[in-house]
Motif scaffolding. Sequence first.
Motif, PDB file in Angstrom:
ATOM      1  N   SER A 105       0.823  -1.209   0.000  1.00 37.20           N
ATOM      2  CA  SER A 105       0.000   0.000   0.000  1.00 37.20           C
ATOM      3  C   SER A 105       0.855   1.256   0.000  1.00 37.20           C
ATOM      4  O   SER A 105       0.520   2.247  -0.650  1.00 37.20           O
ATOM      5  CB  SER A 105      -0.927   0.021   1.213  1.00 37.20           C
ATOM      6  OG  SER A 105      -1.853  -1.025   1.136  1.00 37.20           O
ATOM      7  N   ILE A 106       1.960   1.219   0.717  1.00 38.30           N
ATOM      8  CA  ILE A 106       2.856   2.371   0.778  1.00 38.30           C
ATOM      9  C   ILE A 106       3.512   2.614  -0.577  1.00 38.30           C
ATOM     10  O   ILE A 106       3.745   3.753  -0.973  1.00 38.30           O
ATOM     11  CB  ILE A 106       3.908   2.167   1.884  1.00 38.30           C
ATOM     12  CG1 ILE A 106       3.229   2.106   3.255  1.00 38.30           C
ATOM     13  CG2 ILE A 106       4.974   3.260   1.847  1.00 38.30           C
ATOM     14  CD1 ILE A 106       4.136   1.637   4.383  1.00 38.30           C
ATOM     15  N   ARG A 107       3.786   1.539  -1.310  1.00 36.17           N
ATOM     16  CA  ARG A 107       4.473   1.656  -2.605  1.00 36.17           C
ATOM     17  C   ARG A 107       3.560   2.059  -3.755  1.00 36.17           C
ATOM     18  O   ARG A 107       4.046   2.520  -4.790  1.00 36.17           O
ATOM     19  CB  ARG A 107       5.144   0.326  -2.957  1.00 36.17           C
ATOM     20  CG  ARG A 107       6.270  -0.067  -2.046  1.00 36.17           C
ATOM     21  CD  ARG A 107       7.043  -1.252  -2.599  1.00 36.17           C
ATOM     22  NE  ARG A 107       6.208  -2.289  -3.160  1.00 36.17           N
ATOM     23  CZ  ARG A 107       5.920  -3.450  -2.571  1.00 36.17           C
ATOM     24  NH1 ARG A 107       6.411  -3.718  -1.379  1.00 36.17           N
ATOM     25  NH2 ARG A 107       5.161  -4.334  -3.170  1.00 36.17           N
ATOM     26  N   LEU A 108       2.262   1.878  -3.645  1.00 35.53           N
ATOM     27  CA  LEU A 108       1.335   2.043  -4.778  1.00 35.53           C
ATOM     28  C   LEU A 108       1.508   3.343  -5.555  1.00 35.53           C
ATOM     29  O   LEU A 108       1.642   3.322  -6.786  1.00 35.53           O
ATOM     30  CB  LEU A 108      -0.121   1.958  -4.301  1.00 35.53           C
ATOM     31  CG  LEU A 108      -0.649   0.611  -3.890  1.00 35.53           C
ATOM     32  CD1 LEU A 108      -2.094   0.756  -3.398  1.00 35.53           C
ATOM     33  CD2 LEU A 108      -0.566  -0.385  -5.012  1.00 35.53           C
ATOM     34  N   ALA A 109       1.453   4.468  -4.892  1.00 34.46           N
ATOM     35  CA  ALA A 109       1.505   5.761  -5.586  1.00 34.46           C
ATOM     36  C   ALA A 109       2.832   5.935  -6.319  1.00 34.46           C
ATOM     37  O   ALA A 109       2.856   6.413  -7.460  1.00 34.46           O
ATOM     38  CB  ALA A 109       1.287   6.904  -4.602  1.00 34.46           C
ATOM     39  N   PHE A 110       3.919   5.534  -5.684  1.00 38.75           N
ATOM     40  CA  PHE A 110       5.235   5.682  -6.306  1.00 38.75           C
ATOM     41  C   PHE A 110       5.387   4.738  -7.496  1.00 38.75           C
ATOM     42  O   PHE A 110       5.970   5.110  -8.516  1.00 38.75           O
ATOM     43  CB  PHE A 110       6.340   5.472  -5.269  1.00 38.75           C
ATOM     44  CG  PHE A 110       6.472   6.640  -4.338  1.00 38.75           C
ATOM     45  CD1 PHE A 110       7.349   7.671  -4.619  1.00 38.75           C
ATOM     46  CD2 PHE A 110       5.696   6.736  -3.189  1.00 38.75           C
ATOM     47  CE1 PHE A 110       7.468   8.769  -3.773  1.00 38.75           C
ATOM     48  CE2 PHE A 110       5.799   7.825  -2.341  1.00 38.75           C
ATOM     49  CZ  PHE A 110       6.683   8.845  -2.630  1.00 38.75           C
ATOM     50  N   GLU A 111       4.847   3.534  -7.382  1.00 41.52           N
ATOM     51  CA  GLU A 111       4.892   2.599  -8.513  1.00 41.52           C
ATOM     52  C   GLU A 111       4.079   3.129  -9.685  1.00 41.52           C
ATOM     53  O   GLU A 111       4.528   3.089 -10.836  1.00 41.52           O
ATOM     54  CB  GLU A 111       4.370   1.230  -8.083  1.00 41.52           C
ATOM     55  CG  GLU A 111       5.294   0.510  -7.134  1.00 41.52           C
ATOM     56  CD  GLU A 111       4.699  -0.773  -6.581  1.00 41.52           C
ATOM     57  OE1 GLU A 111       3.496  -1.047  -6.789  1.00 41.52           O
ATOM     58  OE2 GLU A 111       5.450  -1.522  -5.915  1.00 41.52           O
ATOM     59  N   ALA A 112       2.881   3.602  -9.411  1.00 41.92           N
ATOM     60  CA  ALA A 112       2.013   4.107 -10.479  1.00 41.92           C
ATOM     61  C   ALA A 112       2.609   5.354 -11.128  1.00 41.92           C
ATOM     62  O   ALA A 112       2.597   5.483 -12.361  1.00 41.92           O
ATOM     63  CB  ALA A 112       0.611   4.399  -9.935  1.00 41.92           C
TER      64      ALA A 112
END
Length: 146
Positions: A124-131
């Motif tokens: 969940s923490i990584r989602l925005a950075f991955e997208a």
Amino acid sequence: MTAPLYNAEILRLTTAIPHDQRLVDPMASVERRSPICGSRITVDVNLDEEGRVAEVGMLVRACALGQASAALLANHVVGRDAEELAAMRDQLTEWLAAGEGAAPEWPGLDVFTPALPYTARHPSIRLAFEAAAQAAEDAAAARGAR
């Protein structure tokens, strides 16, 4: 004693997500979803002539950690290029996987230090950075194909 996972700063960030509207005609749009909790974040980007993020729009349907991460990303994503975003995504992933050490040099990421032992929360923490990294890469590739 350990710090609480859902601290006051995380909760404050959930109510302060900038760029929380989708772009009308983005150069690229990427959605990422956490299979563990179902959190979803969609990031739209437009790049400027130099290949840097000029506009960003987001749709955030995520838990508190995903929302806080999206807010931190959105606060500082404009002006970054695909390489910078990919590097930050990778640094964030490595830091979370290591479970220790200093947070990557993106303003505010240290707020997630209490989440390091909770590996189920890392996606969940990584989602925005991955997208965002993928959207910037896709937009840069589309610009190059024109």
